[in-house]
Design an enzyme around this catalytic site. Structure first.
Site, PDB file in Angstrom:
ATOM      1  N   ASP A  35     -62.673  -7.540  33.633  1.00  0.00           N
ATOM      2  CA  ASP A  35     -62.002  -6.239  33.450  1.00  0.00           C
ATOM      3  C   ASP A  35     -61.897  -5.426  34.726  1.00  0.00           C
ATOM      4  O   ASP A  35     -61.234  -4.393  34.736  1.00  0.00           O
ATOM      5  CB  ASP A  35     -62.757  -5.433  32.388  1.00  0.00           C
ATOM      6  CG  ASP A  35     -62.681  -6.116  31.038  1.00  0.00           C
ATOM      7  OD1 ASP A  35     -63.730  -6.433  30.453  1.00  0.00           O
ATOM      8  OD2 ASP A  35     -61.543  -6.375  30.593  1.00  0.00           O
TER       9      ASP A  35
ATOM     10  N   HIS B  16     -72.314  -8.732  32.873  1.00  0.00           N
ATOM     11  CA  HIS B  16     -71.838  -9.588  31.783  1.00  0.00           C
ATOM     12  C   HIS B  16     -73.045 -10.223  31.108  1.00  0.00           C
ATOM     13  O   HIS B  16     -74.027 -10.554  31.766  1.00  0.00           O
ATOM     14  CB  HIS B  16     -70.930 -10.705  32.338  1.00  0.00           C
ATOM     15  CG  HIS B  16     -70.083 -11.342  31.295  1.00  0.00           C
ATOM     16  ND1 HIS B  16     -70.543 -12.351  30.477  1.00  0.00           N
ATOM     17  CD2 HIS B  16     -68.814 -11.087  30.919  1.00  0.00           C
ATOM     18  CE1 HIS B  16     -69.579 -12.706  29.643  1.00  0.00           C
ATOM     19  NE2 HIS B  16     -68.524 -11.964  29.884  1.00  0.00           N
TER      20      HIS B  16
HETATM   21  C1  SDX Z   1     -66.063  -8.397  28.308  1.00  0.00           C
HETATM   22  O1  SDX Z   1     -69.080 -11.501  26.055  1.00  0.00           O
HETATM   23  C2  SDX Z   1     -67.933 -11.820  26.644  1.00  0.00           C
HETATM   24  O2  SDX Z   1     -67.610 -12.934  26.903  1.00  0.00           O
HETATM   25  C3  SDX Z   1     -67.036 -10.603  26.876  1.00  0.00           C
HETATM   26  C4  SDX Z   1     -65.794 -10.831  27.713  1.00  0.00           C
HETATM   27  C5  SDX Z   1     -64.790 -11.708  27.004  1.00  0.00           C
HETATM   28  O3  SDX Z   1     -63.950 -12.302  27.691  1.00  0.00           O
HETATM   29  O4  SDX Z   1     -64.783 -11.693  25.726  1.00  0.00           O
HETATM   30  O5  SDX Z   1     -66.160 -11.432  28.953  1.00  0.00           O
HETATM   31  C6  SDX Z   1     -65.094  -9.502  28.004  1.00  0.00           C
HETATM   32  O6  SDX Z   1     -66.483  -7.711  27.401  1.00  0.00           O
HETATM   33  C7  SDX Z   1     -66.536  -8.222  29.721  1.00  0.00           C
HETATM   34  C8  SDX Z   1     -67.593  -7.069  29.859  1.00  0.00           C
HETATM   35  C9  SDX Z   1     -66.845  -5.735  29.953  1.00  0.00           C
HETATM   36  N1  SDX Z   1     -67.807  -4.631  29.874  1.00  0.00           N
HETATM   37  C10 SDX Z   1     -68.053  -3.831  30.933  1.00  0.00           C
HETATM   38  O7  SDX Z   1     -67.598  -4.037  32.063  1.00  0.00           O
HETATM   39  C11 SDX Z   1     -68.920  -2.636  30.607  1.00  0.00           C
HETATM   40  C12 SDX Z   1     -70.009  -2.486  31.688  1.00  0.00           C
HETATM   41  N2  SDX Z   1     -70.941  -3.605  31.517  1.00  0.00           N
HETATM   42  C13 SDX Z   1     -72.145  -3.357  30.727  1.00  0.00           C
HETATM   43  O8  SDX Z   1     -71.969  -2.500  29.627  1.00  0.00           O
HETATM   44  C14 SDX Z   1     -72.946  -4.633  30.470  1.00  0.00           C
HETATM   45  O9  SDX Z   1     -73.016  -5.304  31.662  1.00  0.00           O
HETATM   46  C15 SDX Z   1     -72.493  -5.592  29.398  1.00  0.00           C
HETATM   47  C16 SDX Z   1     -72.322  -4.929  28.079  1.00  0.00           C
HETATM   48  C17 SDX Z   1     -71.227  -6.259  29.793  1.00  0.00           C
HETATM   49  C18 SDX Z   1     -73.584  -6.662  29.257  1.00  0.00           C
HETATM   50  O10 SDX Z   1     -74.733  -6.015  28.833  1.00  0.00           O
HETATM   51  P1  SDX Z   1     -76.069  -6.841  28.485  1.00  0.00           P
HETATM   52  O11 SDX Z   1     -75.875  -8.289  28.682  1.00  0.00           O
HETATM   53  O12 SDX Z   1     -76.559  -6.379  27.160  1.00  0.00           O
HETATM   54  O13 SDX Z   1     -76.988  -6.417  29.640  1.00  0.00           O
HETATM   55  P2  SDX Z   1     -77.942  -5.166  29.601  1.00  0.00           P
HETATM   56  O14 SDX Z   1     -77.207  -3.993  29.037  1.00  0.00           O
HETATM   57  O15 SDX Z   1     -79.215  -5.571  28.984  1.00  0.00           O
HETATM   58  O16 SDX Z   1     -78.106  -4.901  31.171  1.00  0.00           O
HETATM   59  C19 SDX Z   1     -79.136  -5.590  31.902  1.00  0.00           C
HETATM   60  C20 SDX Z   1     -79.543  -4.588  32.965  1.00  0.00           C
HETATM   61  C21 SDX Z   1     -79.940  -3.220  32.395  1.00  0.00           C
HETATM   62  O17 SDX Z   1     -80.829  -2.603  33.311  1.00  0.00           O
HETATM   63  P3  SDX Z   1     -82.462  -2.741  33.008  1.00  0.00           P
HETATM   64  O18 SDX Z   1     -82.671  -2.224  31.608  1.00  0.00           O
HETATM   65  O19 SDX Z   1     -82.770  -4.195  33.186  1.00  0.00           O
HETATM   66  O20 SDX Z   1     -83.090  -1.855  34.070  1.00  0.00           O
HETATM   67  O21 SDX Z   1     -78.435  -4.322  33.829  1.00  0.00           O
HETATM   68  C22 SDX Z   1     -78.049  -2.940  33.706  1.00  0.00           C
HETATM   69  C23 SDX Z   1     -78.647  -2.432  32.434  1.00  0.00           C
HETATM   70  O22 SDX Z   1     -78.887  -1.031  32.513  1.00  0.00           O
HETATM   71  N3  SDX Z   1     -76.592  -2.942  33.667  1.00  0.00           N
HETATM   72  C24 SDX Z   1     -75.815  -2.072  34.307  1.00  0.00           C
HETATM   73  C25 SDX Z   1     -74.507  -2.479  34.043  1.00  0.00           C
HETATM   74  N4  SDX Z   1     -74.518  -3.563  33.252  1.00  0.00           N
HETATM   75  C26 SDX Z   1     -75.814  -3.845  33.009  1.00  0.00           C
HETATM   76  N5  SDX Z   1     -76.119  -0.991  35.059  1.00  0.00           N
HETATM   77  C27 SDX Z   1     -75.066  -0.325  35.570  1.00  0.00           C
HETATM   78  N6  SDX Z   1     -73.761  -0.643  35.390  1.00  0.00           N
HETATM   79  C28 SDX Z   1     -73.450  -1.724  34.609  1.00  0.00           C
HETATM   80  N7  SDX Z   1     -72.184  -2.069  34.418  1.00  0.00           N
END
Ligand code: SDX
Length: 434
Positions: A369, A311
């Site tokens: 989720d 998140h």
């Molecule tokens: C919602 O914003 C809100 O409030 C949203 C929400 C709401 O109520 O409105 O809470 C609802 O959207 C919840 C999130 C649902 N999405 C998912 O579950 C999809 C999977 N999650 C990811 O796509 C991700 O965690 C996000 C999009 C939720 C957040 O992404 P960020 O904050 O941009 O973080 P990032 O992509 O920069 O990740 C940081 C690191 C990265 O690795 P490095 O580059 O540091 O090596 O963490 C890794 C990412 O690759 N990473 C994951 C991961 N999420 C982040 N790696 C594997 N699996 C994951 N799920």
């Protein structure tokens, strides 16, 4: 940049020695903000924050999140207390007006919403323009946007009465539109709303009743649905809420703004994740495959991510995920589902991920989720409707944030700038010279 005192940051350009004082605006709780509104005018520089990871886009009194502590407050009330003690329409009132309603206020609000759940009869034609196999979120984008073609009497965004009429219509009609999108997709007749049922009971009735026989709403399921709606009602300046605010900042009507929010929510990185979690769990299939998929999630060359994990704000457990997991067990138990392989798989996946250095280091925890889809499935909601339910619940958050923005006398049209990396000016080359 350094801090001179509690209210000023000093910005210094080391190349020229110039420096500027940037005021700090203090919040009631949470991080203060550095006010950079004068920055471009004074320094001829923009800030750069493409994912808005360090940017406050607005002032708000509606929802507060402490990502490190896993805290979520709606108008100051903790989400777990509201999920346990309140109900969805009471929470809608709280988000819209800022205070819990007294008995008279609650009764009037419930009555007003209940009596706005029907759709204009001509609305049914909109559904018939879609293929039966259209994704329900595509239908929601189209049909909700079309509300502005029907309700011309409440489109003056500068009229507080018009704003509230539109807000009530949107909150009241979203479950009806959602249920009709579902019924249309399965070729069943639309079921009209019933005023003798609660918001959640009415939604389940419109989703699953048929003219052929009486449908009795299961109280356990309607209570779980009501709690899920509360958990999804608002969440600060997330992508879809920011979309609603940006659309609204141009003066667009509320129906069009909410349709824009629905479109943004659809993405699998946002509200579409609940559907993506079930797809992922079904793809993993068994506990034996978990390590293979966790490995894929950690592989930078593999686009696969563990859906339902991570998140932007929460670097601790999403408090909603905790409530959702408890509800999972309650609903499955009440339904006598003692063996739900998807729940066993989800819990095993959560355990393995939370013990893995990659997830621990990046503070990736289950989000709202991760478990919601398992409850939706137990209730009988098809996967394609999961994000639609999220949109139904979030409509009150979107419209509360939209109202707050419109009522802010300092609000301006949102118009970000950029870091330009393209070509500098150059002359046109005639076709015969290229
Ligand atoms: C919602 O914003 C809100 O409030 C949203 C929400 C709401 O109520 O409105 O809470 C609802 O959207 C919840 C999130 C649902 N999405 C998912 O579950 C999809 C999977 N999650 C990811 O796509 C991700 O965690 C996000 C999009 C939720 C957040 O992404 P960020 O904050 O941009 O973080 P990032 O992509 O920069 O990740 C940081 C690191 C990265 O690795 P490095 O580059 O540091 O090596 O963490 C890794 C990412 O690759 N990473 C994951 C991961 N999420 C982040 N790696 C594997 N699996 C994951 N799920």
């Amino acid at each position: 940049m350094n801090q001179k005192n509690s209210n000023i940051f000093i910005l210094t350009n080391n190349a020229t020695g110039d420096s500027w004082e940037l005021p700090v605006l203090e919040g009631s709780v949470g991080p203060d903000v550095i006010d950079v509104r004068r920055l471009y005018a004074d320094t001829d520089h923009f800030t750069y924050d493409p994912g808005f990871t360090s940017t406050g886009s607005c002032k708000s009194k509606i929802t507060y999140i402490d990502g490190d502590e896993g805290v979520l407050l709606y108008r100051g009330y903790p989400i777990d207390q509201l999920a346990d003690k309140s109900d969805y329409l009471e929470t809608c009132y709280l988000l819209l007006y800022g205070e819990l309603p007294n008995p008279e206020e609650k009764s009037k609000f419930v009555n007003d919403i209940t009596h706005h759940t029907m759709l204009h009869e001509q609305f049914n034609a909109f559904f018939h323009g879609f293929r039966r196999d259209a994704h329900p979120m595509a239908v929601m984008c189209g049909v909700v946007g079309a509300l502005s073609a029907f309700y011309h009497d409440s489109l003056d965004i500068n009229d507080p009465h018009h704003r509230m009429v539109s807000s009530y219509r949107l909150i009241a009609k979203m479950p009806t539109i959602a249920a009709q999108a579902f019924k249309y997709s399965i070729g069943q007749p639309f079921i009209q709303p019933r005023n003798d049922l609660s918001f959640a009971e009415n939604f389940l009735h419109m989703m699953f009743a048929t003219p052929a026989e009486e449908y009795k709403v299961n109280k356990t399921l309607s209570k779980a649905m009501d709690r899920i709606l509360i958990l999804h009602a608002d969440h600060e300046q997330n992508a879809s809420t920011s979309t609603v605010r940006l659309a609204g900042s141009s003066g667009a009507n509320p129906f069009a703004c909410i349709a824009a929010g629905i479109a943004s929510l659809w993405g699998p990185a946002h509200g579409g994740a609940n559907e993506a979690v079930l797809t992922m769990l079904n793809e993993i299939g068994t506990v034996d495959n978990i390590n293979k998929y966790v490995k894929k999630a950690k592989d930078k060359d593999d686009p696969f991510r563990l859906m339902g994990f991570g998140h932007r704000v929460y670097k601790n457990f999403d408090p909603r995920a905790k409530v959702m997991q408890q509800s999972c067990h309650e609903v499955l138990g009440e339904l006598g589902i003692t063996n739900e392989p998807l729940l066993d798989l989800a819990m095993a996946l959560e355990k393995i991920a939370l013990e893995d250095e990659y997830f621990v280091e990046r503070k990736l925890y289950p989000n709202v989720d991760f478990y919601s889809g398992i409850i939706f499935k137990a209730i009988g909601i098809p996967e394609s409707m999961f994000t639609v339910l999220f949109a139904v619940a979030r409509t009150v958050g979107w419209i509360s944030q939209w109202n707050e923005m419109i009522e802010d006398p300092t609000q301006k049209i949102g118009r970000p700038r950029q870091l330009y990396l393209g070509e500098d000016v150059r002359d046109y080359i005639p076709l015969d010279k290229r």
